[in-house]
Motif scaffolding. Structure first.
Motif, PDB file in Angstrom:
ATOM      1  N   ALA A  71       0.563  -1.339  -0.217  1.00  0.00           N
ATOM      2  CA  ALA A  71      -0.201  -0.075  -0.202  1.00  0.00           C
ATOM      3  C   ALA A  71       1.232   1.445   0.140  1.00  0.00           C
ATOM      4  O   ALA A  71       1.907   0.929   0.391  1.00  0.00           O
ATOM      5  CB  ALA A  71      -0.896   0.375   1.444  1.00  0.00           C
ATOM      6  N   LEU A  72       0.283   1.983  -0.906  1.00  0.00           N
ATOM      7  CA  LEU A  72       1.357   3.499  -1.131  1.00  0.00           C
ATOM      8  C   LEU A  72       0.470   4.633  -1.247  1.00  0.00           C
ATOM      9  O   LEU A  72      -0.449   4.386  -2.177  1.00  0.00           O
ATOM     10  CB  LEU A  72       2.166   3.578  -1.982  1.00  0.00           C
ATOM     11  CG  LEU A  72       3.057   4.395  -2.546  1.00  0.00           C
ATOM     12  CD1 LEU A  72       4.603   4.876  -0.737  1.00  0.00           C
ATOM     13  CD2 LEU A  72       3.825   4.482  -3.573  1.00  0.00           C
ATOM     14  N   THR A  73       0.291   5.558  -0.312  1.00  0.00           N
ATOM     15  CA  THR A  73      -0.469   6.576  -0.969  1.00  0.00           C
ATOM     16  C   THR A  73      -0.293   7.375  -2.356  1.00  0.00           C
ATOM     17  O   THR A  73       0.746   7.650  -2.407  1.00  0.00           O
ATOM     18  CB  THR A  73      -1.040   7.740   0.446  1.00  0.00           C
ATOM     19  OG1 THR A  73       0.534   8.583   0.509  1.00  0.00           O
ATOM     20  CG2 THR A  73      -1.105   6.933   1.741  1.00  0.00           C
ATOM     21  N   ILE A  74      -1.009   8.301  -2.791  1.00  0.00           N
ATOM     22  CA  ILE A  74      -0.944   9.043  -4.082  1.00  0.00           C
ATOM     23  C   ILE A  74       0.071  10.476  -3.550  1.00  0.00           C
ATOM     24  O   ILE A  74       0.829  10.565  -4.222  1.00  0.00           O
ATOM     25  CB  ILE A  74      -2.343   9.519  -4.192  1.00  0.00           C
ATOM     26  CG1 ILE A  74      -3.260   8.519  -4.671  1.00  0.00           C
ATOM     27  CG2 ILE A  74      -2.367  10.824  -5.256  1.00  0.00           C
ATOM     28  CD1 ILE A  74      -2.822   7.598  -6.419  1.00  0.00           C
ATOM     29  N   PRO A  75      -0.449  10.889  -2.253  1.00  0.00           N
ATOM     30  CA  PRO A  75       0.589  11.574  -2.209  1.00  0.00           C
ATOM     31  C   PRO A  75       1.993  11.202  -1.558  1.00  0.00           C
ATOM     32  O   PRO A  75       3.175  11.872  -2.444  1.00  0.00           O
ATOM     33  CB  PRO A  75       0.526  12.455  -0.838  1.00  0.00           C
ATOM     34  CG  PRO A  75      -0.459  12.359  -0.928  1.00  0.00           C
ATOM     35  CD  PRO A  75      -1.634  10.975  -1.306  1.00  0.00           C
ATOM     36  N   LEU A  80       7.712  10.160  -4.361  1.00  0.00           N
ATOM     37  CA  LEU A  80       8.588   9.309  -4.242  1.00  0.00           C
ATOM     38  C   LEU A  80       8.877   9.661  -6.559  1.00  0.00           C
ATOM     39  O   LEU A  80       9.544   8.767  -6.770  1.00  0.00           O
ATOM     40  CB  LEU A  80       8.359   7.946  -4.463  1.00  0.00           C
ATOM     41  CG  LEU A  80       8.058   8.031  -3.317  1.00  0.00           C
ATOM     42  CD1 LEU A  80       7.729   6.024  -1.870  1.00  0.00           C
ATOM     43  CD2 LEU A  80       9.775   7.987  -1.821  1.00  0.00           C
ATOM     44  N   ARG A  81       8.324  10.433  -7.403  1.00  0.00           N
ATOM     45  CA  ARG A  81       8.184  10.890  -8.084  1.00  0.00           C
ATOM     46  C   ARG A  81       7.492   9.128  -8.982  1.00  0.00           C
ATOM     47  O   ARG A  81       7.877   9.016  -9.969  1.00  0.00           O
ATOM     48  CB  ARG A  81      10.089  11.737  -8.664  1.00  0.00           C
ATOM     49  CG  ARG A  81      10.398  11.436  -7.676  1.00  0.00           C
ATOM     50  CD  ARG A  81      11.563  12.379  -8.611  1.00  0.00           C
ATOM     51  NE  ARG A  81      12.430  12.893  -7.604  1.00  0.00           N
ATOM     52  CZ  ARG A  81      13.484  12.271  -7.138  1.00  0.00           C
ATOM     53  NH1 ARG A  81      14.328  11.476  -7.163  1.00  0.00           N
ATOM     54  NH2 ARG A  81      13.827  13.451  -6.177  1.00  0.00           N
ATOM     55  N   ILE A  82       7.010   8.809  -8.908  1.00  0.00           N
ATOM     56  CA  ILE A  82       6.520   7.866  -9.733  1.00  0.00           C
ATOM     57  C   ILE A  82       4.816   8.284 -10.158  1.00  0.00           C
ATOM     58  O   ILE A  82       4.252   9.074 -10.003  1.00  0.00           O
ATOM     59  CB  ILE A  82       5.498   6.374  -8.409  1.00  0.00           C
ATOM     60  CG1 ILE A  82       6.518   5.876  -7.643  1.00  0.00           C
ATOM     61  CG2 ILE A  82       4.787   5.331  -8.826  1.00  0.00           C
ATOM     62  CD1 ILE A  82       6.329   4.933  -6.979  1.00  0.00           C
ATOM     63  N   ASP A  83       4.721   7.614 -11.608  1.00  0.00           N
ATOM     64  CA  ASP A  83       4.106   8.973 -12.212  1.00  0.00           C
ATOM     65  C   ASP A  83       2.472   7.885 -11.933  1.00  0.00           C
ATOM     66  O   ASP A  83       2.212   6.819 -11.889  1.00  0.00           O
ATOM     67  CB  ASP A  83       4.458   7.796 -13.594  1.00  0.00           C
ATOM     68  CG  ASP A  83       3.270   9.048 -14.848  1.00  0.00           C
ATOM     69  OD1 ASP A  83       2.441   8.747 -14.610  1.00  0.00           O
ATOM     70  OD2 ASP A  83       3.325   8.674 -15.764  1.00  0.00           O
ATOM     71  N   VAL A  84       1.467   8.837 -11.124  1.00  0.00           N
ATOM     72  CA  VAL A  84       0.441   8.517 -10.819  1.00  0.00           C
ATOM     73  C   VAL A  84      -0.925   8.683 -11.649  1.00  0.00           C
ATOM     74  O   VAL A  84      -1.503   8.160 -11.865  1.00  0.00           O
ATOM     75  CB  VAL A  84      -0.309   8.545  -9.145  1.00  0.00           C
ATOM     76  CG1 VAL A  84       1.007   8.554  -8.465  1.00  0.00           C
ATOM     77  CG2 VAL A  84      -0.106  10.133  -9.863  1.00  0.00           C
ATOM     78  N   GLU A  85      -0.171   9.268 -12.795  1.00  0.00           N
ATOM     79  CA  GLU A  85      -1.415   9.882 -13.572  1.00  0.00           C
ATOM     80  C   GLU A  85      -2.084   8.327 -14.543  1.00  0.00           C
ATOM     81  O   GLU A  85      -2.813   8.307 -15.575  1.00  0.00           O
ATOM     82  CB  GLU A  85      -0.731  10.224 -14.927  1.00  0.00           C
ATOM     83  CG  GLU A  85      -0.914  11.892 -13.732  1.00  0.00           C
ATOM     84  CD  GLU A  85      -2.394  12.575 -13.135  1.00  0.00           C
ATOM     85  OE1 GLU A  85      -3.721  11.783 -13.146  1.00  0.00           O
ATOM     86  OE2 GLU A  85      -2.310  12.891 -11.947  1.00  0.00           O
ATOM     87  N   ASN A  86      -0.727   6.826 -15.212  1.00  0.00           N
ATOM     88  CA  ASN A  86      -0.257   6.226 -16.119  1.00  0.00           C
ATOM     89  C   ASN A  86      -0.156   5.083 -14.869  1.00  0.00           C
ATOM     90  O   ASN A  86      -0.452   4.412 -15.516  1.00  0.00           O
ATOM     91  CB  ASN A  86       0.366   5.990 -16.895  1.00  0.00           C
ATOM     92  CG  ASN A  86       0.658   7.548 -17.721  1.00  0.00           C
ATOM     93  OD1 ASN A  86      -0.219   7.788 -18.330  1.00  0.00           O
ATOM     94  ND2 ASN A  86       1.759   8.676 -18.090  1.00  0.00           N
TER      95      ASN A  86
END
Length: 86
Positions: A71-75, A80-86
Motif C-alpha cells: 500500500a502506498l498513498t497518492i501523495p 517518490l516521483r512515481i507516475d500516478v497518472e498512468n
C-alpha cells in the motif's frame, strides 16, 4: 586520567552497549549478515520499520512479513516521483 583508564579498560563492553542502544533508537538501520542477507531489529512498537530509497528518495516503510499487497498513498507516490497518472 583515572576515568580515561577505566573507560579504556571497558571499551569493548561500552561499544557493545552503544551498539544495542543505536539498534533500539534506529531500528530501521539494516545489519548485513555474512551470507549477504540483511536483518532489521523490531522497533519498540513491535513492527519492522525500514528506510529504503525509491527513485533516490529516502523513505520509511513498515514491513509486514505476512502481507500479500503493498500500500502506498497518492501523495507518497508523487513524492517518490512515481507516475500516478498512468
Amino acid at each position: 586520567f583515572l576515568v580515561l583508564l577505566v573507560g579504556y579498560s571497558y571499551h569493548g563492553e561500552l561499544f557493545g552497549i552503544a551498539g544495542k542502544l543505536k539498534d533500539n533508537l534506529l531500528p530501521f538501520n539494516a545489519t548485513q549478515n555474512e551470507d549477504g542477507s540483511v536483518s532489521f531489529m523490531r522497533s519498540v512498537d513491535g513492527h519492522f520499520q525500514i528506510e529504503a530509497y525509491v527513485n533516490h528518495v529516502p523513505t520509511q516503510f513498515m514491513v509486514d512479513t505476512g502481507a500479500t499487497k503493498v500500500a502506498l498513498t497518492i501523495p507518497d507516490a508523487k513524492r517518490l516521483r512515481i507516475d500516478v497518472e498512468n
